[in-house]
Design an enzyme around this catalytic site. Structure first.
Site: not given
Ligand code: GLA
Length: 385
Positions: A121, A124, A171
């Site tokens: 949370g 990362l 991510d």
């Molecule tokens: C989270 C989301 C990503 C991206 C970021 C903001 O990490 O999972 O897809 O949108 O926020 O850049």
């Protein structure tokens, strides 16, 4: 993650023979925030914190999952849909299994144990690392041969369908395709990506966790995404070539300012300017111009704070204090915002001064700071004999 994977599996779910061990790293985004779901550019890198999944195919349709660190255990049958509301880590593991079953890629269930070192949370991408490690383990266990981009997309879809977060692909893409000592420039429209050497020349990327937590599924993230969509609807009526904020140039947005309510205008200005910053940051990195890279990080933070309004006083404070230290080239919030971490570009010689100044601002420096070392890319490490 000391005990061997085989021992871990045996302890919780019995005979490990044939189980596949896979690992996937968390990520930190260096620049390019809230641009991924707007078809834009992002520049994350992987970190040396990861999730390990040990998974074994079952002959029936049962799925048994153990979260070893939390000592939690869940069981489900592939034929029984489940309500994921408030179910913590469950969607990121069981969601991958269900999604593969729904796509007709697997027909039987699995036994799965996982553990990890990515802070949960904190922004990362602990959830993306869990999804990717699960998908990788199942990919080998079931001989699926999913290509890496396909796997990243599948994991992103899992997040939408089972966790209720309408995230972009950054991510999962970074966790699956990121490499050590490289940042990954992702074009989130075409899904083309380029590994950019992270030549930091006597500097380090340092992550500081503010300790402020919020669930990504909180309405705030999804609300920002909806605001961007509303802006696109308005801009599209004025200019049919605009189908996402990626298509908007600085000139266009200034030209259409009168069409947009002030908050939507500000959201757009962030996304449009941030896309430019990402591309410029890549160039600066390639040319070894770290001071310029740092200035772009600072500009990104201000834009996230003022225009996209996803910062938090604790993050602003961390960024401001960091920037007062000699040898800090730039700092910004990283990830979705509203809490979570900052990322700082710090000269190695300034690391002690950095710690001295920033440590008092967090509860526990030993767990809330990460100087990125040598991360390892997502991989299958073993099939237990
Ligand atoms: C989270 C989301 C990503 C991206 C970021 C903001 O990490 O999972 O897809 O949108 O926020 O850049």
């Amino acid at each position: 993650m000391t005990a061997r994977a085989a021992t871990l599996f045996r302890e919780h779910l019995g005979d490990p023979t044939g189980a596949v061990v896979a690992r996937a790293p968390g990520r930190v985004n260096l620049i390019g925030e809230h641009t991924d779901y707007n078809d834009g550019f992002v520049l994350p890198t992987i970190i040396d914190r990861e999730v390990e999944v040990v998974a074994r195919k079952r002959p029936d349709r049962q799925v048994r999952i153990v979260a070893a660190d939390l000592e939690e255990r869940r069981e489900n049958n592939l034929d029984h849909p489940i309500d994921y509301a408030n179910s913590g880590w469950l969607p990121y593991v069981l969601g991958v299994v269900h999604e593969l079953a729904q796509r007709g890629r697997i027909e039987s269930g699995a036994d799965i144990v996982f553990r990890g070192t990515v802070p949960r949370g904190a922004g990362l991408s602990s959830s993306a690392a869990l999804e990717v490690a699960t998908a990788l383990a199942l990919d080998t266990a079931f001989n699926l041969w999913l290509n890496p981009v396909e796997m990243a997309r599948l994991c992103r879809d899992v997040e939408h369908r089972y966790a209720g977060v309408r995230c972009g692909i950054m991510d999962q893409f970074a966790s699956r395709l990121g490499r050590s000592d490289h940042a990954l420039l992702i074009d989130c429209r075409s899904l083309d990506a380029r590994h950019v050497p992270l030549a930091l020349d006597g500097h380090r990327m340092v992550i500081v966790d503010s300790g402020i937590r919020r669930e990504l599924a909180d309405s705030a993230y999804n609300q920002r995404r909806t605001e961007c969509e509303e802006a696109v609807t308005i801009l599209h009526e004025a200019d049919a070539s605009i189908i996402s904020l990626r298509d908007v140039t600085p000139e266009m947005i200034l030209g259409h300012e009168n069409l947009l309510p002030p908050d939507l205008f500000a959201r757009c200005r962030h996304v449009v300017s941030e896309n430019h910053r990402v591309l410029e940051a890549c160039e600066r990195l390639a040319n070894g111009d770290l001071p310029a890279f740092g200035r772009l990080m600072n500009a990104s933070h201000l834009s996230l704070r003022n225009d996209f309004e996803v910062s938090h006083p604790a993050l602003d404070r961390l960024v401001e204090e960091a920037n007062q230290i000699d040898g800090v080239l730039g700092a910004r919030l990283t990830g979705a915002g509203f809490g979570g971490c900052t990322v700082n570009l710090v000269a190695e010689a300034a690391l002690p001064a950095f710690e001295q100044k920033i440590e008092p601002l967090v509860d526990d420096w030993s767990t809330q700071s990460i100087v990125i070392g040598t991360p390892e890319q997502a991989r299958v490490t073993e099939v237990i004999a």
